[in-house]
Design a protein around this motif. Structure first.
Motif, mmCIF file in Angstrom:
data_model
loop_
_atom_site.group_PDB
_atom_site.id
_atom_site.type_symbol
_atom_site.label_atom_id
_atom_site.label_comp_id
_atom_site.label_asym_id
_atom_site.label_seq_id
_atom_site.Cartn_x
_atom_site.Cartn_y
_atom_site.Cartn_z
ATOM 1 N N ILE A 128 0.838 -1.210 0.000
ATOM 2 C CA ILE A 128 0.000 0.000 0.000
ATOM 3 C C ILE A 128 0.866 1.250 0.000
ATOM 4 N N ALA A 129 1.949 1.240 0.777
ATOM 5 C CA ALA A 129 2.859 2.390 0.801
ATOM 6 C C ALA A 129 3.515 2.599 -0.559
ATOM 7 N N CYS A 130 3.919 1.523 -1.194
ATOM 8 C CA CYS A 130 4.514 1.630 -2.538
ATOM 9 C C CYS A 130 3.484 2.125 -3.549
ATOM 10 N N ALA A 131 2.250 1.673 -3.433
ATOM 11 C CA ALA A 131 1.193 2.135 -4.336
ATOM 12 C C ALA A 131 0.956 3.634 -4.164
ATOM 13 N N ALA A 132 0.945 4.108 -2.927
ATOM 14 C CA ALA A 132 0.758 5.542 -2.671
ATOM 15 C C ALA A 132 1.943 6.358 -3.191
ATOM 16 N N ALA A 133 3.163 5.867 -2.956
ATOM 17 C CA ALA A 133 4.350 6.600 -3.415
ATOM 18 C C ALA A 133 4.415 6.652 -4.938
ATOM 19 N N LEU A 134 4.116 5.540 -5.584
ATOM 20 C CA LEU A 134 4.148 5.511 -7.042
ATOM 21 C C LEU A 134 3.064 6.404 -7.634
ATOM 22 N N THR A 135 1.885 6.375 -7.056
ATOM 23 C CA THR A 135 0.798 7.224 -7.550
ATOM 24 C C THR A 135 1.139 8.694 -7.365
ATOM 25 N N ARG A 136 1.696 9.021 -6.213
ATOM 26 C CA ARG A 136 2.080 10.411 -5.960
ATOM 27 C C ARG A 136 3.148 10.861 -6.950
ATOM 28 N N ARG A 137 4.123 9.992 -7.215
ATOM 29 C CA ARG A 137 5.189 10.342 -8.155
ATOM 30 C C ARG A 137 4.628 10.518 -9.575
ATOM 31 N N ALA A 166 -3.110 16.675 -7.730
ATOM 32 C CA ALA A 166 -3.649 15.317 -7.744
ATOM 33 C C ALA A 166 -4.932 15.242 -6.929
ATOM 34 N N LEU A 167 -5.937 16.006 -7.347
ATOM 35 C CA LEU A 167 -7.183 16.053 -6.598
ATOM 36 C C LEU A 167 -8.314 15.299 -7.287
ATOM 37 N N GLY A 168 -8.178 14.959 -8.552
ATOM 38 C CA GLY A 168 -9.243 14.295 -9.289
ATOM 39 C C GLY A 168 -9.375 12.831 -8.915
ATOM 40 N N MET A 169 -10.246 12.162 -9.640
ATOM 41 C CA MET A 169 -10.474 10.738 -9.382
ATOM 42 C C MET A 169 -9.420 9.854 -10.025
ATOM 43 N N THR A 170 -8.748 10.322 -11.066
ATOM 44 C CA THR A 170 -7.768 9.473 -11.740
ATOM 45 C C THR A 170 -6.659 9.007 -10.807
ATOM 46 N N PRO A 171 -6.018 9.894 -10.029
ATOM 47 C CA PRO A 171 -4.985 9.397 -9.109
ATOM 48 C C PRO A 171 -5.542 8.438 -8.057
ATOM 49 N N ARG A 172 -6.744 8.674 -7.635
ATOM 50 C CA ARG A 172 -7.346 7.795 -6.635
ATOM 51 C C ARG A 172 -7.634 6.412 -7.220
ATOM 52 N N LEU A 173 -8.092 6.378 -8.463
ATOM 53 C CA LEU A 173 -8.340 5.095 -9.112
ATOM 54 C C LEU A 173 -7.038 4.345 -9.387
ATOM 55 N N THR A 227 -10.443 6.534 -0.223
ATOM 56 C CA THR A 227 -9.876 7.779 -0.745
ATOM 57 C C THR A 227 -10.956 8.811 -1.046
ATOM 58 N N ALA A 228 -12.173 8.369 -1.325
ATOM 59 C CA ALA A 228 -13.262 9.318 -1.538
ATOM 60 C C ALA A 228 -13.674 9.978 -0.225
ATOM 61 N N VAL A 229 -13.671 9.204 0.850
ATOM 62 C CA VAL A 229 -14.094 9.738 2.145
ATOM 63 C C VAL A 229 -12.945 10.429 2.880
ATOM 64 N N LEU A 230 -11.799 9.759 2.951
ATOM 65 C CA LEU A 230 -10.674 10.264 3.743
ATOM 66 C C LEU A 230 -9.670 11.077 2.947
ATOM 67 N N PRO A 233 -3.851 9.097 0.262
ATOM 68 C CA PRO A 233 -2.859 8.942 1.326
ATOM 69 C C PRO A 233 -1.561 9.702 1.046
ATOM 70 N N TRP A 234 -1.653 10.827 0.380
ATOM 71 C CA TRP A 234 -0.501 11.686 0.141
ATOM 72 C C TRP A 234 -0.968 13.121 0.224
ATOM 73 N N ARG A 235 -0.033 14.021 0.446
ATOM 74 C CA ARG A 235 -0.353 15.442 0.556
ATOM 75 C C ARG A 235 -0.719 15.956 -0.827
ATOM 76 N N THR A 236 -1.835 16.693 -0.925
ATOM 77 C CA THR A 236 -2.321 17.116 -2.236
ATOM 78 C C THR A 236 -1.843 18.506 -2.622
ATOM 79 N N SER A 237 -1.338 19.290 -1.700
ATOM 80 C CA SER A 237 -0.864 20.615 -2.064
ATOM 81 C C SER A 237 0.329 20.990 -1.197
ATOM 82 N N VAL A 238 1.142 21.876 -1.737
ATOM 83 C CA VAL A 238 2.288 22.383 -0.989
ATOM 84 C C VAL A 238 1.782 23.481 -0.080
ATOM 85 N N PRO A 239 2.169 23.486 1.197
ATOM 86 C CA PRO A 239 1.686 24.530 2.097
ATOM 87 C C PRO A 239 2.150 25.915 1.635
ATOM 88 N N GLU A 240 1.303 26.879 1.853
ATOM 89 C CA GLU A 240 1.607 28.253 1.481
ATOM 90 C C GLU A 240 2.710 28.807 2.369
#
Length: 186
Positions: A76-85, A93-100, A150-153, A156-163
């Motif tokens: 699961i961690a590898c899946a999240a890291a690969l998707t984030r990359r 990465a806010l749409g449904m494609t990264p979540r799917l 992922t739809a509810v929570l 599992p990665w940060r979606t934006s860089v903090p201001e």
């Protein structure tokens, strides 16, 4: 992620335990050949109950979960890291494609963990077809669960860089131009 890995491990153990069969044990064959069976003699290929630790549903379930939880967490961690990359830098990465994509990769890793645990822990107690059936069921359930989670929570990665606040501006580079902070620096 650990909660998800625990749920995947419990699901894999449940599916595999449902397909486990009693094994022909070598000690039962030796016992039968020693003549301590009935006067009819040993029955070739007779199935005997599995050893106590395999026959005890609770001990087997806990053992299979313990065996599967760490590889499931790594998958699961590898899946999240690969998707984030894959989805970082192009657009948020806010749409449904990264979540799917994350759900598909997490489900694939859960199916691989299920097949590996079946081979390592249960051996010939689960046939290859039953192992494949269990892996496909775990894949389907994990995919649906990951999409819902992922739809509810959220992903599992940060979606934006903090201001960067006005109190702490980004330092200037050598040419005097303002420099933007990268995600790792922020």
């Amino acid at each position: 992620m650990l909660l998800g890995a625990g749920l995947v491990a419990a699901l894999a153990a449940w599916e595999l335990r449902g397909h486990a069969r009693p094994l022909v044990s070598g000690s039962a064959k030796a016992h039968a050949l020693a003549g301590s069976v009935s006067h009819h003699g040993p029955v070739p290929g007779q199935y005997v109950p599995p050893p106590d630790v395999v026959g005890d549903a609770l001990a087997n379930q806990v053992g299979l979960v313990a065996l599967a939880v760490l590889p499931a967490a790594a998958g699961i961690a590898c899946a999240a890291a690969l998707t984030r990359r894959l989805f970082t830098g192009r657009r948020p990465a806010l749409g449904m494609t990264p979540r799917l994509v994350f759900a598909a990769l997490a489900a694939l890793s859960a199916a691989l963990v299920t097949a590996a645990v079946a081979g390592a822990a249960l051996g010939s107690a689960v046939t290859a077809l039953d192992s494949l059936e269990s892996a496909v069921q775990v894949l389907r359930t994990t995919f649906v669960g990951a999409v819902l989670a992922t739809a509810v929570l959220g992903p599992p990665w940060r979606t934006s860089v903090p201001e960067v606040s006005a109190d702490h501006p980004a330092p200037d580079d050598r040419a005097g131009r303002p420099r933007t902070l990268t995600h790792a620096q922020a």
